[in-house]
Design a protein around this motif. Structure first.
Motif, short mmCIF file in Angstrom:
data_model
loop_
_atom_site.label_atom_id
_atom_site.label_comp_id
_atom_site.label_asym_id
_atom_site.label_seq_id
_atom_site.Cartn_x
_atom_site.Cartn_y
_atom_site.Cartn_z
N LEU A 4 0.84 -1.20 0.00
CA LEU A 4 0.00 0.00 0.00
C LEU A 4 0.87 1.26 0.00
CD1 LEU A 4 -2.76 -1.13 2.52
CD2 LEU A 4 -3.02 -0.82 0.04
N GLY A 5 1.97 1.21 0.75
CA GLY A 5 2.87 2.36 0.79
C GLY A 5 3.52 2.65 -0.54
N ARG A 6 3.99 1.61 -1.21
CA ARG A 6 4.68 1.81 -2.50
C ARG A 6 3.73 2.33 -3.57
NH1 ARG A 6 6.93 -3.67 -1.20
NH2 ARG A 6 8.77 -3.18 0.02
N TRP A 7 2.44 2.08 -3.42
CA TRP A 7 1.47 2.53 -4.41
C TRP A 7 1.17 4.01 -4.29
CZ3 TRP A 7 0.45 0.38 -8.78
CH2 TRP A 7 -0.61 0.86 -9.55
N GLN A 8 1.50 4.62 -3.14
CA GLN A 8 1.20 6.03 -2.91
C GLN A 8 2.06 6.91 -3.80
OE1 GLN A 8 -1.40 6.71 -0.76
NE2 GLN A 8 -1.45 4.47 -0.71
N SER A 9 1.48 7.98 -4.29
CA SER A 9 2.23 8.96 -5.09
C SER A 9 2.84 10.04 -4.20
CB SER A 9 1.31 9.62 -6.12
OG SER A 9 0.87 8.65 -7.04
N GLU A 10 2.28 10.23 -3.02
CA GLU A 10 2.73 11.28 -2.11
C GLU A 10 3.63 10.67 -1.04
OE1 GLU A 10 3.53 14.18 0.29
OE2 GLU A 10 2.21 12.67 1.16
N VAL A 11 4.79 11.28 -0.82
CA VAL A 11 5.81 10.72 0.07
C VAL A 11 5.32 10.61 1.51
CG1 VAL A 11 8.11 11.12 1.05
CG2 VAL A 11 7.73 11.44 -1.39
N GLY A 12 4.55 11.57 1.99
CA GLY A 12 4.07 11.52 3.37
C GLY A 12 3.19 10.31 3.63
N ARG A 13 2.26 10.06 2.73
CA ARG A 13 1.39 8.88 2.89
C ARG A 13 2.20 7.60 2.74
NH1 ARG A 13 -1.91 12.43 -0.01
NH2 ARG A 13 -3.70 13.13 1.20
N MET A 14 3.17 7.61 1.84
CA MET A 14 4.05 6.46 1.67
C MET A 14 4.75 6.14 2.99
SD MET A 14 7.42 6.25 -0.81
CE MET A 14 6.63 5.88 -2.36
#
Length: 197
Positions: free
Chosen positions: A127-137
Motif C-alpha cells: 500500500l505504501g509503495r502505491w502512494q504517489s505522495e511521500v508523506g502517505r508512503m
C-alpha cells in the motif's frame, strides 16, 4: 533468543575483524534501508529500498527465513514497477499480482507467526509503495515496519531489528520535517508531481 540474535554479529580479535556473510549482508542492508528513510524523493526512496531488499533477501536466505526472503523478492518486483510514477496497465497488473503471490508464498513457506508477520508487513508496504505522495508512503512504511519487526525478531535478525528501529526513526523524522506532526496537511501536488505553491 538473545544469544541467537547475537550469534552473527562481527567478532573482534587482536588480529582482525571476522565478518560472516550473514553479518555483511545485514550491515549493508541496514545501511541502505536507513538511507532510504532520509531521502526526500519518492523515486530515490524506492531505489534505496530496492537495494536494501536485495541485500536482505540474501541475509534472510542465509538465516533460513524463507518467507522473508521471498517477500523481499516480491518487493523488488513492486519497486521496479513503482519507480515509474505512472506505470502502464500491464505493469499495474504485475504489481497487483504480487499480492496473491505474497499470500501464496506465506502459505507455501509457512513458518507460523513469522510467515504471518512477514505477509502482513508486505501487504502494508505494498500500500505504501502505491502512494504517489511521500508523506502517505511513509505512514504505510511505518506500519509495515512495526509489523515486520515481529518477523525479524522471530527470524533472529539483529540487523533487521536495528534496520526497523532506524527506519521508524527516519520516517518519523521525515514526517516531522514535512510538518505532519505540527498540523500541516500533506502538500498538494500538481499533475507534474511538483508541490503546489
Amino acid at each position: 533468543m538473545t544469544a541467537f540474535l547475537l550469534d552473527y554479529l562481527p567478532t573482534l580479535t587482536s588480529q582482525s575483524v571476522t565478518l560472516s556473510p550473514v553479518a555483511a549482508t545485514g550491515i549493508a542492508g541496514l545501511s541502505a534501508a536507513t538511507l532510504s528513510t532520509l531521502l526526500g524523493g519518492r523515486r530515490a526512496i524506492l531505489l534505496a529500498q530496492a537495494t536494501a531488499s536485495s541485500l536482505f533477501l540474501l541475509h534472510f536466505l542465509l538465516l533460513g527465513a524463507q518467507t522473508g526472503m521471498l517477500m523481499c523478492g516480491l518487493g523488488l518486483i513492486q519497486m521496479a514497477v513503482r519507480v515509474r510514477r505512472h506505470p502502464g496497465r500491464a505493469l499495474g497488473l504485475l504489481y497487483g499480482l504480487t499480492v496473491p503471490a505474497a499470500l501464496a508464498v506465506a502459505a507455501l513457506s509457512w513458518q507460523g507467526p513469522m510467515s504471518a508477520l512477514s505477509a502482513t508487513g508486505f501487504l502494508l508496504a505494498t500500500l505504501g509503495r502505491w502512494q504517489s505522495e511521500v508523506g502517505r508512503m511513509r505512514l504505510f512504511f511505518i506500519l509495515a515496519t512495526l509489523v515486520g519487526s515481529g518477523h525479524n525478531m522471530l527470524a533472529g535478525s539483529v540487523f533487521g531489528l536495528v534496520s526497523d528501529a532506524m527506519g521508524l526513526s527516519g520516517h518519523c523524522i521525515g514526517l516531522w520535517r514535512a510538518g505532519i506532526f505540527r498540523g500541516r496537511p500533506f502538500p498538494a501536488r500538481n499533475p507534474s508531481g511538483q508541490v503546489a505553491a
